[in-house]
Design an enzyme around this catalytic site. Sequence first.
Site, PDB file in Angstrom:
ATOM      1  N   GLU A 154      62.237 -12.206  83.506  1.00  0.00           N
ATOM      2  CA  GLU A 154      63.409 -12.485  84.339  1.00  0.00           C
ATOM      3  C   GLU A 154      64.512 -13.198  83.555  1.00  0.00           C
ATOM      4  O   GLU A 154      65.697 -12.947  83.773  1.00  0.00           O
ATOM      5  CB  GLU A 154      63.000 -13.315  85.557  1.00  0.00           C
ATOM      6  CG  GLU A 154      62.004 -12.627  86.480  1.00  0.00           C
ATOM      7  CD  GLU A 154      62.452 -11.252  86.948  1.00  0.00           C
ATOM      8  OE1 GLU A 154      63.674 -11.053  87.128  1.00  0.00           O
ATOM      9  OE2 GLU A 154      61.593 -10.359  87.106  1.00  0.00           O
ATOM     10  N   HIS A 157      66.388 -10.611  81.791  1.00  0.00           N
ATOM     11  CA  HIS A 157      67.397 -10.007  82.672  1.00  0.00           C
ATOM     12  C   HIS A 157      68.667 -10.853  82.690  1.00  0.00           C
ATOM     13  O   HIS A 157      69.791 -10.331  82.625  1.00  0.00           O
ATOM     14  CB  HIS A 157      66.854  -9.911  84.104  1.00  0.00           C
ATOM     15  CG  HIS A 157      66.009  -8.703  84.370  1.00  0.00           C
ATOM     16  ND1 HIS A 157      66.359  -7.433  83.982  1.00  0.00           N
ATOM     17  CD2 HIS A 157      64.827  -8.574  85.040  1.00  0.00           C
ATOM     18  CE1 HIS A 157      65.438  -6.568  84.382  1.00  0.00           C
ATOM     19  NE2 HIS A 157      64.492  -7.239  85.016  1.00  0.00           N
TER      20      HIS A 157
END
Length: 373
Positions: A154, A157
Amino acid sequence: MTDGNHEQDGKNGGVPPEDGQERLPGRQRRRFPGISSRAYEHPADRSALVALRKLSGFDTVFKALSGLLPERSLRLLFLSDSVRVSDEQFAHLNSMLRDACYILDLEKVPAMYVTQDPKPNAMCIGLDEPIIVVTTGLVELLDEEEMRAVVGHEVGHALSGHSVYRTILLFLTSLALKIAWIPLGNIAIMAIITALREWFRKSELSADRAGLLVGQDLQASMRGLMKIAGGNHLHEMNVDAFLKQAQEYEAGGDLRDSVLKIMNVLPRSHPFTTVRAAELKKWSESRDYQRIMDGHYPRRDEDKDTSVTDSFKESASHYADTVRTSKDPLMKLVGDIAGGAGDLGSKLKGKFGGGNGSGGGSGEGSGTSGGGA
């Protein structure tokens, strides 16, 4: 960032080790100062991002769009109805988050929330400031090292800026449902959504690589993907057998199965789990990964000088290699056509017939597609 400190809720992050390597029991993990997300991005993902970053006024346009998108609503929703990760709440996740940001040299630590949902999932959303959300199902499913890879995923990202496009995808999906009664309008929106989903599936492969750079434990990444596919039954699962499913999925069947694969994946935002595992293992064995681990990688301060043309050439080369080496019947046919197939009619008949045609599969379908998150 030079001192390894992070900001979160107005407070500085933890002080890094003196030698720049975070310690875990029995091993050390390398840090990547100034690393550009280009280092780990999938070629198709990287070419799209480089092109978008080069667009004049790109940031201004998306900040203007932020007033139309439900970002504020999402932030308020998670703030009011989820648990924000901090030193006082889910402290072990907070430590992982700070470590991931330290390793990938992300200066500002994103806010992170745990939300009640039995389905294992995680996402990074937001236009202005990304936020990370993980479900209780995921927290309860994974062990510490598996979760570390997910948190790194994450954070990858966030470093790539994927959260911007994820938010827009969520918005457009919601919009498509609202205007479904308008035939042409809905078709136009769905065409954009389909293209965004294809790009986003590649961005998930990029983030898997970021997770490996953070966790630096391939087996933990593999275990996490297996658990997402098959639940918390590791004693019943085997990494080699799981990866074999990916090979069977790619090569099995005939052209009918190839078409079914495409139809199955079109509505998804993530690649199938076995495919993700196989792609990550392949990357972990590549020269690109080894160079990063040796400290040789693209730097963030060089992003502005990146050539859009070169990025698209790399992407095109990657797809050409994929077609050339793929065992999928449709990809083989595309390769035959590109190479000037002699008896195309015979090849088509064999591939659709399944079983006895040249290049035809064994008749087994692509049933082992791997579970998706």
